[in-house]
Design a protein around this motif. Sequence first.
Motif, short mmCIF file in Angstrom:
data_model
loop_
_atom_site.label_atom_id
_atom_site.label_comp_id
_atom_site.label_asym_id
_atom_site.label_seq_id
_atom_site.Cartn_x
_atom_site.Cartn_y
_atom_site.Cartn_z
N ALA A 50 31.77 51.93 27.94
CA ALA A 50 32.69 53.07 28.01
C ALA A 50 31.86 54.36 28.10
N MET A 51 32.48 55.37 28.66
CA MET A 51 31.74 56.63 28.80
C MET A 51 32.57 57.80 28.28
N SER A 102 23.51 41.67 37.27
CA SER A 102 23.38 42.89 38.04
C SER A 102 24.74 43.57 38.22
N LEU A 103 24.84 44.83 37.82
CA LEU A 103 26.10 45.55 38.00
C LEU A 103 26.28 45.94 39.46
N LEU A 104 25.18 46.08 40.19
CA LEU A 104 25.27 46.47 41.60
C LEU A 104 25.81 45.32 42.45
N ALA A 105 25.71 44.10 41.92
CA ALA A 105 26.20 42.95 42.69
C ALA A 105 27.67 42.66 42.41
N LEU A 152 27.64 53.08 35.64
CA LEU A 152 29.04 52.64 35.76
C LEU A 152 29.50 52.58 37.21
N ARG A 153 28.60 52.87 38.13
CA ARG A 153 28.92 52.96 39.58
C ARG A 153 30.06 53.95 39.82
N LYS A 204 36.90 45.90 35.34
CA LYS A 204 37.07 45.16 34.07
C LYS A 204 36.00 45.56 33.06
N ILE A 205 34.82 45.87 33.57
CA ILE A 205 33.71 46.22 32.67
C ILE A 205 33.86 47.65 32.15
#
Length: 343
Positions: free
Chosen positions: A102-103, A84-87, A64-65, A95-96
């Motif tokens: 969700a966590m 890519s979530l890192l990008a 989730l960064r 938004k994600i």
Amino acid sequence: MSDRPTATTSPPLLELEGLTTDFPLRHGRVRAVNDLSFQLYEGEKLGIVGESGSGKSVTLRSILRLVPYPGQTVAGDIRFQGQSLLAKTGREMRKIRGKDIAMIFQDPMTTLNPAFVVGEQIRESLRIHNIVPRSPGIVSHLFDRKRKKRENERVMQAMAEVGIPDPAQNARRYPHQFSGGMQQRALTAIALACEPQLLLADEPTTALDVTIQAQILALLDKINRERGTTIILVTHDLAVVAEFCHNVIVLYAGQLMEKGSIAQIIENPLHPYTHGLLRCLPKIGSRRQKIDPIPGLAPDLSSLQTGCPFAPRCDRVMPACSQTESIPLKTLSDGRLVRCLLF
Ligand SMILES: Nc1ncnc2c1ncn2[C@@H]1O[C@H](COP(=O)(O)OP(=O)(O)OP(=O)(O)O)[C@@H](O)[C@H]1O
Ligand SMILES: [Mg+2]
């Protein structure tokens, strides 16, 4: 216990490739997640197990960064639905988070905001992601009573779904007025309110007694079956994983030691560390009352030697275990992955 093959015809929902997350120290660094790769398919329930400090929470937070400062993902990639979530930019990630992924965080009492009633905290997650749209013709949301009413209905529904009794009354209570089990349910309601595709559950049952534990797991199981929500369940308890998951990853010192289906791991564990974790489980109905802890302590991640990090505690250690620079991860004929020179 249920089995589900990992490889399906559809592409993975989530794919980690060589994920590496460090915490810099004044001299050197702690490598909390070390070159971690795995794929997760839609509808799968994946367990991640390992002792305290093995990098379970940092793995979920990396996805989730949300790695706490000064930790940083320094290598690898995380792809969600092929992207890519890192990008992604900070705005795109916001938004994600909560909506698509969700966590449920590890500690309910520090995650819930003590200053707001529980119902309001659930409503906030709906509001952030605009789950209940504005009523037509209303300029300011402050006057949008109909929207608020619809949101409140969703809050009640989310609370009832996770088994919080009398939602109307309990929505107006503060977190400290809830028991541990109810706080965990409230956190689960916040996580599920926006109907995420992927749920990351970090030790959602550890602080609870066994009855409540079973209820929370049954609830997550229901969400998985009825909504098709993909779930990563982090726990140090292999017994919980055996009850709940299709597949399991065994982590040690931030490295994937073994991955396989629940049947493979429980009935025929390969890695000596997985054996060790299984020996720690009490056996119901067994005359042997003694629990066999794994000897030694978890490694110091800031000064790892070359070779297998488990070698100093392993009962099948060989000279090559500490002489090989890094132990390769092997894929066996039955599809399971194992990082050990014995195989
Ligand atoms: N805020 C931080 N600062 C420095 N190092 C950290 C921090 N958070 C985690 N670490 C390091 O990362 C390692 C992995 O931590 P993590 O919280 O992922 O463990 P875990 O497997 O979730 O353990 P537990 O079962 O106790 O929750 C720890 O051993 C620690 O060395
Ligand atoms: Mg943790």
